[in-house]
Design a protein around this motif. Sequence first.
Motif, PDB file in Angstrom:
ATOM      1  N   ARG A  56      19.633   1.025  -2.017  1.00 40.51           N
ATOM      2  CA  ARG A  56      20.176   2.131  -2.238  1.00 40.51           C
ATOM      3  C   ARG A  56      18.835   3.004  -1.959  1.00 40.51           C
ATOM      4  N   ALA A  57      18.826   3.779  -1.019  1.00 40.95           N
ATOM      5  CA  ALA A  57      18.072   4.870  -0.634  1.00 40.95           C
ATOM      6  C   ALA A  57      18.935   6.525  -0.677  1.00 40.95           C
ATOM      7  N   TRP A  58      19.495   6.349  -1.674  1.00 46.18           N
ATOM      8  CA  TRP A  58      20.880   6.900  -2.598  1.00 46.18           C
ATOM      9  C   TRP A  58      22.128   6.576  -2.049  1.00 46.18           C
ATOM     10  N   CYS A  59      22.533   6.834  -0.407  1.00 43.80           N
ATOM     11  CA  CYS A  59      24.060   7.232  -0.466  1.00 43.80           C
ATOM     12  C   CYS A  59      23.949   5.890   0.852  1.00 43.80           C
ATOM     13  N   ASN A  60      22.888   5.325   1.113  1.00 43.19           N
ATOM     14  CA  ASN A  60      22.844   4.189   1.902  1.00 43.19           C
ATOM     15  C   ASN A  60      22.190   3.217   1.735  1.00 43.19           C
ATOM     16  N   PRO A  61      22.549   1.318   1.620  1.00 44.91           N
ATOM     17  CA  PRO A  61      21.801   0.788   1.489  1.00 44.91           C
ATOM     18  C   PRO A  61      20.938   0.524   2.837  1.00 44.91           C
ATOM     19  N   PHE A  62      19.790  -0.323   1.998  1.00 45.43           N
ATOM     20  CA  PHE A  62      18.763  -0.419   3.519  1.00 45.43           C
ATOM     21  C   PHE A  62      18.147  -1.705   3.088  1.00 45.43           C
ATOM     22  N   THR A  63      16.835  -2.195   4.179  1.00 46.08           N
ATOM     23  CA  THR A  63      16.700  -3.416   4.215  1.00 46.08           C
ATOM     24  C   THR A  63      15.114  -3.101   4.845  1.00 46.08           C
ATOM     25  N   ALA A  64      14.238  -4.153   4.565  1.00 49.15           N
ATOM     26  CA  ALA A  64      12.959  -3.965   5.418  1.00 49.15           C
ATOM     27  C   ALA A  64      12.626  -4.810   4.448  1.00 49.15           C
ATOM     28  N   PRO A  65      11.481  -5.385   5.565  1.00 45.74           N
ATOM     29  CA  PRO A  65      10.090  -6.562   4.960  1.00 45.74           C
ATOM     30  C   PRO A  65       9.325  -6.044   4.801  1.00 45.74           C
ATOM     31  N   TYR A  66       8.625  -6.626   3.425  1.00 45.20           N
ATOM     32  CA  TYR A  66       7.411  -6.247   3.209  1.00 45.20           C
ATOM     33  C   TYR A  66       6.833  -7.222   2.751  1.00 45.20           C
ATOM     34  N   VAL A  67       4.807  -7.501   2.693  1.00 46.83           N
ATOM     35  CA  VAL A  67       4.058  -7.926   3.136  1.00 46.83           C
ATOM     36  C   VAL A  67       2.772  -8.140   1.524  1.00 46.83           C
ATOM     37  N   LEU A  68       2.547  -8.987   0.663  1.00 45.42           N
ATOM     38  CA  LEU A  68       2.223  -8.888  -0.446  1.00 45.42           C
ATOM     39  C   LEU A  68       1.003  -9.019  -0.162  1.00 45.42           C
ATOM     40  N   ARG A  69      -0.288  -9.063  -0.576  1.00 45.85           N
ATOM     41  CA  ARG A  69      -1.751  -9.193  -0.616  1.00 45.85           C
ATOM     42  C   ARG A  69      -2.445  -8.961  -1.587  1.00 45.85           C
ATOM     43  N   ASP A  70      -3.925  -9.702  -1.621  1.00 49.29           N
ATOM     44  CA  ASP A  70      -4.489  -9.505  -2.832  1.00 49.29           C
ATOM     45  C   ASP A  70      -5.193  -7.662  -3.449  1.00 49.29           C
ATOM     46  N   GLY A  71      -5.112  -8.350  -4.054  1.00 46.56           N
ATOM     47  CA  GLY A  71      -5.333  -7.122  -4.627  1.00 46.56           C
ATOM     48  C   GLY A  71      -4.810  -6.038  -5.440  1.00 46.56           C
ATOM     49  N   GLY A  72      -3.702  -6.431  -5.566  1.00 47.33           N
ATOM     50  CA  GLY A  72      -1.755  -5.451  -5.614  1.00 47.33           C
ATOM     51  C   GLY A  72      -1.903  -4.858  -3.972  1.00 47.33           C
ATOM     52  N   ARG A  73      -2.043  -4.921  -3.201  1.00 47.95           N
ATOM     53  CA  ARG A  73      -1.833  -4.243  -2.123  1.00 47.95           C
ATOM     54  C   ARG A  73      -0.666  -4.929  -1.490  1.00 47.95           C
ATOM     55  N   LEU A  74       0.540  -3.904  -0.967  1.00 50.92           N
ATOM     56  CA  LEU A  74       1.781  -4.000  -0.545  1.00 50.92           C
ATOM     57  C   LEU A  74       1.948  -3.321   0.560  1.00 50.92           C
ATOM     58  N   THR A  75       2.543  -3.973   1.723  1.00 53.04           N
ATOM     59  CA  THR A  75       3.010  -3.218   3.013  1.00 53.04           C
ATOM     60  C   THR A  75       4.529  -3.484   3.074  1.00 53.04           C
ATOM     61  N   ILE A  76       4.908  -2.094   3.511  1.00 47.29           N
ATOM     62  CA  ILE A  76       6.818  -2.323   3.600  1.00 47.29           C
ATOM     63  C   ILE A  76       6.739  -2.010   5.353  1.00 47.29           C
ATOM     64  N   GLY A  77       7.317  -2.842   5.775  1.00 44.66           N
ATOM     65  CA  GLY A  77       7.814  -2.373   7.329  1.00 44.66           C
ATOM     66  C   GLY A  77       8.952  -1.750   7.338  1.00 44.66           C
ATOM     67  N   HIS A  78       9.436  -1.369   8.731  1.00 44.01           N
ATOM     68  CA  HIS A  78      10.406  -0.546   8.955  1.00 44.01           C
ATOM     69  C   HIS A  78      11.325  -0.667   8.581  1.00 44.01           C
TER      70      HIS A  78
END
Length: 144
Positions: free
Chosen positions: A64-86
């Motif tokens: 929940r982004a407060w009032c609306n639910p959401f979903t997005a893809p994500y990718v984890l990489r070495d060293g604690g790297r995190l990328t979240i898509g649209h």
Amino acid sequence: MMAALFGLAGCASQPSGNDGAALTSVRWELTSWPGHEIPRGGEGSAPVILSFQDDGARASVSGRAWCNPFTAPYVLRDGGRLTIGHAAATRMACPGKAMEFEAVFLDWLQALERYKITGRTLELFAADGDVMTLQAREKTATQK
């Protein structure tokens, strides 16, 4: 010796470090974001929650982004790297303040660079140095 065993057992049950299992084992509730007023519930709203899932074929974050639910893809990489898509989110009518917060929050998720888990605390770091802090909350049976 028994104290040492109990100490190890306590550590094993808490997420730590930067690994996908610790990230997906609980829901994360937003508790601190300097410079931003965090919504604290109210009519038609809920806490800001992130829930990471990874079935091996697809990794996604939803919540929940407060009032609306959401979903997005994500990718984890070495060293604690995190990328979240649209993020895809519903467009329920919410008070103006809620809509403004959600827009900034969802944009910010795409600016993430890395994450760090310490005990039951998740810190998300953006490229500009901005940090968001979340606390672990248990997942229910329907939130796996």
